[in-house]
Scaffold this active site. Structure first.
Site, mmCIF file in Angstrom:
data_model
loop_
_atom_site.group_PDB
_atom_site.id
_atom_site.type_symbol
_atom_site.label_atom_id
_atom_site.label_comp_id
_atom_site.label_asym_id
_atom_site.label_seq_id
_atom_site.Cartn_x
_atom_site.Cartn_y
_atom_site.Cartn_z
ATOM 1 N N ARG A 36 -2.608 54.704 45.891
ATOM 2 C CA ARG A 36 -2.566 53.854 44.709
ATOM 3 C C ARG A 36 -3.228 52.497 44.957
ATOM 4 O O ARG A 36 -4.205 51.935 44.023
ATOM 5 C CB ARG A 36 -1.074 53.502 44.621
ATOM 6 C CG ARG A 36 -0.708 52.603 43.312
ATOM 7 C CD ARG A 36 0.839 52.235 42.891
ATOM 8 N NE ARG A 36 1.410 53.315 42.581
ATOM 9 C CZ ARG A 36 2.835 53.085 42.459
ATOM 10 N NH1 ARG A 36 3.288 52.017 42.360
ATOM 11 N NH2 ARG A 36 3.409 54.275 42.119
ATOM 12 N N HIS A 82 -3.095 62.309 36.281
ATOM 13 C CA HIS A 82 -2.252 61.027 36.713
ATOM 14 C C HIS A 82 -1.127 60.742 36.027
ATOM 15 O O HIS A 82 -0.743 60.012 34.893
ATOM 16 C CB HIS A 82 -3.138 59.877 36.661
ATOM 17 C CG HIS A 82 -2.678 58.657 37.488
ATOM 18 N ND1 HIS A 82 -3.117 58.444 38.678
ATOM 19 C CD2 HIS A 82 -2.304 57.529 36.917
ATOM 20 C CE1 HIS A 82 -2.839 57.165 39.339
ATOM 21 N NE2 HIS A 82 -2.210 56.674 38.071
ATOM 22 N N TYR A 127 -7.025 51.863 19.220
ATOM 23 C CA TYR A 127 -8.344 51.155 18.432
ATOM 24 C C TYR A 127 -9.545 51.275 19.056
ATOM 25 O O TYR A 127 -10.653 51.253 18.431
ATOM 26 C CB TYR A 127 -7.673 49.710 18.149
ATOM 27 C CG TYR A 127 -6.551 49.476 17.311
ATOM 28 C CD1 TYR A 127 -6.328 50.075 16.142
ATOM 29 C CD2 TYR A 127 -5.399 48.882 17.870
ATOM 30 C CE1 TYR A 127 -5.181 49.978 15.378
ATOM 31 C CE2 TYR A 127 -4.241 48.807 17.300
ATOM 32 C CZ TYR A 127 -4.069 49.212 15.995
ATOM 33 O OH TYR A 127 -2.898 48.948 15.006
#
Length: 751
Positions: A36, A82, A127
């Protein structure tokens, strides 16, 4: 099975809580460190970044393709590789697309991807649109060429690369930061051309030192154009240890007398800078600045205008103060911690890092060449079989037409391998035309040449090293750019003295009997005419400047200090000093003083004792004050008297019984605190009973007149008259004339 593991009667495994929690925390720690928070030295990416880049390449979102909705990419990353939060994944993607966050962005975005002022102001993923940048080819171009190992995804249905086959050390180019468990990483970004030159240097001269490498790598290169002001020795030390800190400073120029900030340090917001400067202006700590404007636009992403109050303002000093007190200058931690080729986290120095990456690159290139060689040999093998079939086309066709199982017959008749036989049987007849024979032979010749070249490269370390060098230089030419962050050694920033920043305006500090304080502008203020709260009234006042400190003395002889500019305005009724200090129970504030550090004051008590004290010795930061005057029991502190000069100065002391003594001021000691020496003698019996005390004390210079007030009467005494009362310190003094023995106050007439 562990010795701690037990089975209960229901067949359920039981484990001591200590053992379970220890193992669970260790597993979690290792997961955070390895999967991570820390980047891999090979491609310089954390797992989530690697999965985003790989998922985008699988979606065909190359630099030449059309942009697609970011939500599409995030969905693929979460669904295939993931399984974590979508917002965290999208934020990681946004970071790789922001040119002010990444030195060499990996994602090319359309839409609102945040701004330098507010990096987290990006639009939602539904968007924005995105695709990979051209720089991402550095990581992906060799992916399908047997260069890296693959691992199963979280549900075992797909494969994902363990690491991407980076052609350049992206770990240095884009850097990275992260917080794991028990460790963290902060790797600054660097310039591509400089890093490539250092890699070539290390390939040519493997024994090069860090100083040799720093000839090429001058230092980090952030996405911003602000200056790196750390000395070269400090930068080299960082590269030697892998730890340290760097300082960046904003760039500025003078335009029409105004200071224009044109570049800010990495990850510094222009809005935050303006807020920090505005706060100092509101607190009156920046009187030399008149105005502040943000004129940033598309043409000038950073343009902050600081307008000095006048042309006389020293702009270098002002900027040095701003560098020291705002984020116009900022420090960055460097901790080059990463996961190495061996899979272990380690802080690496520059030389070790580059050598290890070159080792990774060498293995990657060797695997790529071997993979290509295998492909070439496989194709040559097929071409050999195809050419045999072509030369014996009639017999091959006959066998295929007549035999039920033509494959083993072909293999036996022409000594073909199973692969060759399958390939011949799968070949269309039209490919066996005359023209195809020429094409096959041409292809065979080219492949043989390539085979020889590949075998030479794989058989020679020198040739392999030369190939790696050429590829690094080619990529540097294609993707490299000029340094953005200039490295300039600068003097350390120095904050201005806070008192020097406060305007030196004339001020009158007024203290009331109930301990309320306020400050009026100017020295022509009549403090007795101000409005007071309820039954409160005027107690004492002092005149000075707004950039000075104010000393307050309470009835127990303790002193307290406040900056004059922090006092409330006299337009109101002020505020109680008890809210600023912690005086002892029953103590009342009785006097206030202002002055320069070396100014002298006469401090005395109604018991007839006193001493001379420097203003600086009265100052304290303690809210409970400091002991300044030791007042005898039953006595009171008299109003302090400013000493203009010690030369030809005399003390005038008058008691309630009408005794007046004039003695030399220099006969009194100069002390930092204490009771002082006896100025005028009062019989101890009268002093203890309170029958007599000192009611007035002042300092008079030679040739000045003395005015004595008693009720409605007053008497002006020239020096020739009051010299009659002169005596040695500690004497009783002489009685004043009848009618002037009940003295209210005395004044020195300086006219």
């Amino acid at each position: 099975m562990s010795n701690n593991l037990e089975m209960n009667f229901e067949g359920v495994e039981q484990l001591p809580l200590k053992t379970f929690t220890e193992k669970a925390y260790l597993d979690y720690s290792m997961y955070v460190i390895m999967d991570r928070a820390l980047p891999n030295i090979g491609d310089g990416l954390k797992p989530v970044q690697r999965r985003i880049v790989y998922a985008m390449s699988e979606l065909g979102l190359s630099a030449a393709s059309k942009h697609k909705k970011s939500a599409r990419t995030v969905g693929d990353v979460l669904g295939k590789f993931h399984p974590h939060g979508d917002s965290a994944c999208y934020e990681a993607m946004v970071l790789m697309a922001q040119p002010f966050s990444y030195r060499y962005p990996l994602v090319d975005g359309q839409g609102n991807w945040g701004s330098q002022d507010d990096p987290k102001s990006f639009a939602a993923m539904r968007y924005t649109e995105s695709r990979l940048s051209s720089y991402a080819k550095i990581l992906l171009s060799e992916l399908g060429q047997g260069t890296v190992d693959w691992q199963a995804n979280f549900d075992g249905t797909l494969k994902e690369p363990v690491v991407l086959p980076a052609r350049l050390p992206n770990i240095l180019l884009n850097g990275g930061s992260g917080i794991a468990v028990g460790m963290a990483t902060d790797i600054p970004p660097h310039n591509l051309r400089e890093v490539a030159a250092a890699c070539v240097k290390l390939l040519d001269a493997p024994k090069s030192t860090i100083a040799d490498l720093c000839v090429h790598i001058q230092g980090p290169d952030y996405p911003t154009e602000a200056e790196i002001i750390s000395p070269q020795e400090e930068i080299i030390k960082i590269y030697e240890t892998g730890n340290g800190s760097l300082r960046m400073r904003a760039c500025w120029e003078i335009e029409e007398g105004n200071i224009i900030v044109t570049a800010l340090p990495h990850q510094v917001s222009g809005n935050k800078i303006l807020e920090q400067i505005a706060q100092q202006m509101q607190a009156k700590k920046l009187p030399m600045v008149e105005d502040l404007r943000d004129e940033s636009d598309h043409e000038h992403p950073t343009r902050l205008v600081i307008v000095p109050r006048s042309n006389r303002v020293n702009k270098d000093e002002l900027l040095s103060h701003l560098f020291a007190t705002t984020d116009l200058e900022r420090s960055y931690r460097v901790n080059m911690n990463m996961i190495g080729i061996d899979g272990r986290p380690q802080v690496k120095d520059l030389r070790s890092l580059l050598k290890e990456w070159l080792k990774f690159r060498t293995v990657t290139v060797r695997r790529r060449l071997q993979w290509r060689l295998d492909k070439v040999q496989q194709r040559l093998h097929l071409l050999d079989g195809l050419l045999i079939a072509f030369l014996n086309i009639d017999e091959v066709i006959k066998i295929i037409r007549t035999e039920d199982e033509p494959k083993p017959v072909l293999m036996k008749r022409f000594k073909l391998s199973e692969t060759q036989a399958d390939y011949i049987l799968d070949t269309r007849l039209r490919q066996l035309a005359r023209l195809e024979e020429m094409k096959l032979k041409t292809e065979q010749e080219e492949l043989k040449k390539e085979q020889i070249e590949l075998e030479k490269l794989l058989g020679s370390d020198r040739r392999l090293k030369t190939l790696i060098k050429k590829e690094i230089l080619a990529d540097a030419d294609e993707f490299g750019d000029d340094r953005r962050s200039p490295i300039v050694e600068r003097e350390a920033a120095q904050a201005l003295d806070p008192n020097a920043l406060i305007p030196a305006e004339p001020l009158t500090v007024v203290l009331s009997k109930n301990g309320w304080v306020r400050a009026a502008k100017g020295h022509d203020v009549d403090p007795t005419s101000l409005n007071y709260k309820g039954d409160d009234q005027y107690q004492h006042s002092a005149q000075g400047r707004s950039n000075q400190l104010v000393v307050f003395i309470d009835s127990t002889g303790r002193s307290y200090t406040l900056p004059a500019h922090s006092l409330p305005s006299a337009r109101g009724q002020g505020e109680p000093l008890s809210g600023r200090f912690n005086p002892s129970a029953g103590a009342q504030f009785v006097a206030t003083l202002m002055g320069a550090p070396d100014d002298l004051f006469l401090l005395s008590s109604s018991a007839g004792y006193g001493f001379v004290c420097r203003f600086e010795d009265m100052l304290t930061r303690n809210k409970a004050g400091k002991v300044l005057v030791s007042i005898p029991k039953g006595a009171e502190l008299l109003p302090p008297v400013a000493v203009r000069t010690l030369d030809n100065a005399s003390i005038v002391a008058v008691t309630s019984a009408g005794h007046m003594l004039i003695t030399d001021l220099q006969a009194l000691p100069q002390m930092a605190r204490g009771k002082g020496n006896k100025i005028i003698n009062i019989p101890s019996a009268k002093l203890k009973s309170g029958e007599e005390r000192v009611v007035a004390i002042d300092v008079i210079q030679q040739a000045e007149k003395l005015c004595v007030y008693a009720g409605k009467r007053h008497k002006i005494m020239p020096q020739s008259e009051y010299e009659h009362y002169r005596g040695e310190r500690g004497r009783r003094g002489l009685k004043l004339p009848r009618g002037f023995q009940n003295v209210d106050k005395i004044e020195v007439v300086t006219d």
